[in-house]
Design a protein around this motif. Structure first.
Motif, short mmCIF file in Angstrom:
data_model
loop_
_atom_site.label_atom_id
_atom_site.label_comp_id
_atom_site.label_asym_id
_atom_site.label_seq_id
_atom_site.Cartn_x
_atom_site.Cartn_y
_atom_site.Cartn_z
N SER A 1 0.34 -2.43 8.94
CA SER A 1 1.11 -1.73 8.12
C SER A 1 2.71 -1.96 8.67
O SER A 1 3.39 -2.29 7.72
CB SER A 1 0.71 -0.39 7.95
N SER B 1 3.68 -5.55 7.80
CA SER B 1 4.02 -5.69 6.34
C SER B 1 5.20 -5.01 5.80
O SER B 1 5.84 -5.56 5.07
CB SER B 1 2.70 -5.36 5.54
N LEU B 2 5.55 -3.66 6.34
CA LEU B 2 6.80 -3.35 5.87
C LEU B 2 7.89 -3.95 6.86
O LEU B 2 8.73 -4.16 5.78
CB LEU B 2 6.61 -1.90 6.75
N SER C 1 8.30 -1.90 0.04
CA SER C 1 8.56 -2.93 0.68
C SER C 1 7.16 -3.52 1.53
O SER C 1 6.65 -4.34 1.94
CB SER C 1 9.40 -2.46 1.95
N MET C 2 6.32 -2.07 1.88
CA MET C 2 5.03 -2.38 2.43
C MET C 2 3.96 -2.87 1.60
O MET C 2 3.53 -4.18 1.87
CB MET C 2 4.42 -1.11 2.92
N THR D 1 2.60 -6.85 2.17
CA THR D 1 1.09 -7.13 2.38
C THR D 1 0.83 -8.19 1.20
O THR D 1 0.04 -9.20 1.66
CB THR D 1 0.36 -5.66 1.64
#
Length: 109
Positions: free
Chosen positions: A8, A11-12, A91-92, A96
């Protein structure tokens, strides 16, 4: 740190980096900063072309507008915090999607 938390966070960070790179590239090309007003410019095909760009560049635009508003307009802390959470979640999600695309292409394992 668990694997899920690390994914996570990754990905952020990738989402914010991608948003910043897209916004900086647009600004270098168009000689003006990007914004959501791209959806109101030009003919219809141009507006449709702006949608995928804004989907991935939106976290940068949201944070830029929020921090400018906090400094210039003296916006309240609650508004700035809410906008930061929205930009972070956006953004996450875009990060992703980008990481999943890189994995599907075989670039990441």
């Amino acid at each position: 740190m668990s694997v899920e938390a690390f994914n996570s966070l990754f990905s952020l960070l990738i989402g914010f980096a991608l948003a910043g790179a897209l916004a900086s590239g647009f600004q270098a090309y168009a000689e003006r900063p990007p914004g959501f007003e791209l959806l109101q410019e030009g003919v219809t095909p141009r507006r449709f072309a702006a949608v995928p760009f804004l989907v991935f560049a939106a976290p940068f635009i949201i944070m830029r507008n929020t921090l400018r508003g906090a400094r210039i307009e003296r916006r309240r802390f609650e508004f700035v915090m809410l906008a930061t959470v929205i930009a972070g979640f956006w953004s996450m999600m875009s990060g992703t999607f980008f990481v999943m695309t890189l994995r599907a292409a075989g670039v990441l394992t």
